[in-house]
Design a protein around this motif. Structure first.
Motif, mmCIF file in Angstrom:
data_model
loop_
_atom_site.group_PDB
_atom_site.id
_atom_site.type_symbol
_atom_site.label_atom_id
_atom_site.label_comp_id
_atom_site.label_asym_id
_atom_site.label_seq_id
_atom_site.Cartn_x
_atom_site.Cartn_y
_atom_site.Cartn_z
ATOM 1 N N GLU A 5 1.045 -1.008 -0.009
ATOM 2 C CA GLU A 5 0.145 -0.090 0.094
ATOM 3 C C GLU A 5 0.964 1.238 0.193
ATOM 4 O OE1 GLU A 5 -1.546 1.132 4.171
ATOM 5 O OE2 GLU A 5 -1.412 -0.953 4.196
ATOM 6 N N VAL A 6 0.383 2.106 -0.743
ATOM 7 C CA VAL A 6 1.167 3.537 -0.765
ATOM 8 C C VAL A 6 0.206 4.665 -0.308
ATOM 9 C CG1 VAL A 6 2.492 5.067 -2.318
ATOM 10 C CG2 VAL A 6 2.500 2.446 -2.431
ATOM 11 N N ASN A 7 0.771 5.404 0.401
ATOM 12 C CA ASN A 7 0.029 6.721 0.922
ATOM 13 C C ASN A 7 0.245 7.962 -0.162
ATOM 14 O OD1 ASN A 7 -1.351 8.945 2.037
ATOM 15 N ND2 ASN A 7 -0.636 8.508 4.110
ATOM 16 N N THR A 8 -0.599 8.194 -0.775
ATOM 17 C CA THR A 8 -0.376 9.093 -1.817
ATOM 18 C C THR A 8 -1.278 10.442 -1.494
ATOM 19 O OG1 THR A 8 -2.158 8.319 -3.256
ATOM 20 C CG2 THR A 8 0.148 7.481 -3.604
ATOM 21 N N GLN A 9 -1.596 10.386 -0.332
ATOM 22 C CA GLN A 9 -2.357 11.563 -0.037
ATOM 23 C C GLN A 9 -1.489 12.923 -0.184
ATOM 24 O OE1 GLN A 9 -3.636 11.567 4.241
ATOM 25 N NE2 GLN A 9 -4.757 13.692 3.989
ATOM 26 N N GLY A 10 -2.394 14.026 -0.988
ATOM 27 C CA GLY A 10 -1.632 15.274 -1.079
ATOM 28 C C GLY A 10 -1.082 15.193 -2.557
ATOM 29 N N GLU A 11 -0.838 14.042 -3.169
ATOM 30 C CA GLU A 11 -0.031 13.953 -4.438
ATOM 31 C C GLU A 11 -1.120 13.870 -5.609
ATOM 32 O OE1 GLU A 11 2.996 11.078 -4.789
ATOM 33 O OE2 GLU A 11 3.147 10.753 -2.527
ATOM 34 N N THR A 12 -0.739 14.537 -6.672
ATOM 35 C CA THR A 12 -1.426 14.400 -7.912
ATOM 36 C C THR A 12 -1.232 12.866 -8.479
ATOM 37 O OG1 THR A 12 -1.153 16.818 -8.265
ATOM 38 C CG2 THR A 12 -1.997 15.308 -10.289
ATOM 39 N N LYS A 13 -2.277 12.404 -8.629
ATOM 40 C CA LYS A 13 -2.282 10.995 -9.091
ATOM 41 C C LYS A 13 -2.245 10.813 -10.805
ATOM 42 C CE LYS A 13 -4.115 10.263 -4.634
ATOM 43 N NZ LYS A 13 -3.929 11.775 -4.081
ATOM 44 N N SER A 14 -1.379 11.226 -11.292
ATOM 45 C CA SER A 14 -1.354 11.109 -12.737
ATOM 46 C C SER A 14 -1.535 9.798 -13.379
ATOM 47 C CB SER A 14 -0.531 11.938 -13.510
ATOM 48 O OG SER A 14 0.824 11.337 -13.058
ATOM 49 N N GLY A 15 -1.568 9.358 -14.450
ATOM 50 C CA GLY A 15 -1.826 8.205 -15.215
ATOM 51 C C GLY A 15 -0.196 7.710 -15.077
ATOM 52 N N GLU A 16 0.758 8.498 -15.307
ATOM 53 C CA GLU A 16 2.039 8.183 -15.296
ATOM 54 C C GLU A 16 2.277 7.676 -14.136
ATOM 55 O OE1 GLU A 16 1.340 10.718 -18.836
ATOM 56 O OE2 GLU A 16 0.930 11.067 -16.527
ATOM 57 N N MET A 17 2.369 8.515 -12.876
ATOM 58 C CA MET A 17 2.725 7.974 -11.449
ATOM 59 C C MET A 17 1.778 6.681 -11.085
ATOM 60 S SD MET A 17 0.747 8.711 -8.260
ATOM 61 C CE MET A 17 1.584 9.169 -6.614
ATOM 62 N N ILE A 18 0.747 6.554 -11.383
ATOM 63 C CA ILE A 18 0.103 5.148 -11.198
ATOM 64 C C ILE A 18 0.581 4.212 -11.910
ATOM 65 C CG2 ILE A 18 -2.144 3.994 -11.450
ATOM 66 C CD1 ILE A 18 -3.505 6.657 -10.785
ATOM 67 N N ALA A 19 1.055 4.399 -13.245
ATOM 68 C CA ALA A 19 1.596 3.288 -14.119
ATOM 69 C C ALA A 19 3.099 2.931 -13.382
ATOM 70 C CB ALA A 19 1.755 3.836 -15.438
ATOM 71 N N GLU A 20 3.709 3.978 -13.063
ATOM 72 C CA GLU A 20 5.001 3.892 -12.443
ATOM 73 C C GLU A 20 4.965 2.821 -11.200
ATOM 74 O OE1 GLU A 20 8.155 6.591 -10.274
ATOM 75 O OE2 GLU A 20 7.775 7.292 -12.275
ATOM 76 N N MET A 21 3.920 3.319 -10.277
ATOM 77 C CA MET A 21 3.803 2.299 -8.942
ATOM 78 C C MET A 21 3.276 0.954 -9.606
ATOM 79 S SD MET A 21 2.353 5.047 -6.319
ATOM 80 C CE MET A 21 0.688 4.716 -6.875
ATOM 81 N N ILE A 22 2.420 0.720 -10.454
ATOM 82 C CA ILE A 22 2.151 -0.703 -10.607
ATOM 83 C C ILE A 22 3.276 -1.466 -11.412
ATOM 84 C CG2 ILE A 22 0.355 -1.870 -12.140
ATOM 85 C CD1 ILE A 22 -1.549 0.261 -11.600
ATOM 86 N N ILE A 23 3.959 -0.644 -12.307
ATOM 87 C CA ILE A 23 4.877 -1.359 -12.969
ATOM 88 C C ILE A 23 6.151 -1.818 -11.904
ATOM 89 C CG2 ILE A 23 7.001 -1.053 -14.599
ATOM 90 C CD1 ILE A 23 4.869 0.673 -16.350
ATOM 91 N N GLU A 24 6.401 -1.133 -11.005
ATOM 92 C CA GLU A 24 7.187 -1.680 -9.773
ATOM 93 C C GLU A 24 6.679 -2.824 -9.518
ATOM 94 O OE1 GLU A 24 8.112 1.385 -6.834
ATOM 95 O OE2 GLU A 24 8.316 2.883 -8.218
ATOM 96 N N CYS A 25 5.468 -2.847 -8.989
ATOM 97 C CA CYS A 25 4.933 -4.272 -8.355
ATOM 98 C C CYS A 25 5.177 -5.487 -9.440
ATOM 99 C CB CYS A 25 3.489 -3.914 -8.004
ATOM 100 S SG CYS A 25 3.226 -2.954 -6.653
ATOM 101 N N ILE A 26 4.461 -5.112 -10.732
ATOM 102 C CA ILE A 26 4.712 -6.084 -11.741
ATOM 103 C C ILE A 26 6.356 -6.475 -11.677
ATOM 104 C CG2 ILE A 26 4.719 -6.427 -14.514
ATOM 105 C CD1 ILE A 26 2.386 -4.324 -14.388
ATOM 106 N N LYS A 27 7.031 -5.709 -11.866
ATOM 107 C CA LYS A 27 8.550 -6.229 -11.640
ATOM 108 C C LYS A 27 8.905 -6.940 -10.529
ATOM 109 C CE LYS A 27 10.310 -2.660 -14.742
ATOM 110 N NZ LYS A 27 11.182 -1.252 -14.910
ATOM 111 N N GLU A 28 8.535 -6.580 -9.398
ATOM 112 C CA GLU A 28 8.739 -7.390 -8.097
ATOM 113 C C GLU A 28 8.049 -8.881 -8.204
ATOM 114 O OE1 GLU A 28 7.083 -7.146 -3.615
ATOM 115 O OE2 GLU A 28 7.696 -5.052 -4.674
ATOM 116 N N ALA A 29 6.770 -8.896 -8.844
ATOM 117 C CA ALA A 29 6.505 -9.908 -8.877
ATOM 118 C C ALA A 29 6.715 -11.001 -10.110
ATOM 119 C CB ALA A 29 4.746 -9.927 -9.145
ATOM 120 N N GLY A 30 7.334 -10.132 -11.025
ATOM 121 C CA GLY A 30 7.949 -10.921 -12.294
ATOM 122 C C GLY A 30 6.768 -10.852 -13.359
ATOM 123 N N HIS A 31 7.100 -9.978 -14.268
ATOM 124 C CA HIS A 31 5.798 -10.114 -15.266
ATOM 125 C C HIS A 31 5.323 -11.178 -15.991
ATOM 126 C CE1 HIS A 31 9.056 -10.469 -18.575
ATOM 127 N NE2 HIS A 31 7.875 -10.804 -19.261
#
Length: 121
Positions: A5-31
């Protein structure tokens, strides 16, 4: 499966920012171990998943069915806020309002229960 879980309170949740966080999880799990990403239907999530699909074409994106149904129920249960309201449809679907109220009560009970927090720690 929830990886973090990531606390993003106060941050702008752009598509790029969300994609970056999800891609980190994908890499962690292995695509190769990721089949699907589920998000709500917000435009920033749609954009994020388009970016993810471009990078990992084998990973599918699915909009959250619960979020979609929630949006539909809000329109059915609150026709006053819908300028294109159709009284016949509202009358035919009025029974959904009482079910929606019951479900909201159950959701609030679960969300306010202390044991729910134990699952996320």
């Amino acid at each position: 499966m929830m990886l973090r879980e990531v606390n993003t309170q106060g941050e702008t949740k752009s598509g790029e920012m969300i994609a970056e966080m999800i891609i980190e999880c994908i890499k962690e799990a292995g695509h190769e171990n990721v089949v699907q990403v589920v998000t709500d239907n917000a435009s920033n999530c749609v954009k994020a998943c388009a970016l993810i699909s471009a990078k990992f074409p084998t990973i599918l994106w699915t909009p959250c069915v619960v979020h979609t149904l929630n949006l539909a129920l809000k329109n059915i249960c609150a026709p006053v806020h819908n300028p294109r309201s159709n009284e016949d449809v509202y009358d035919a679907c009025y029974w959904i309002k009482s079910i929606s109220e019951d479900v909201t009560w159950i959701k609030n009970f679960i969300m306010n229960h202390g044991m729910r927090l134990v699952m996320f720690t």
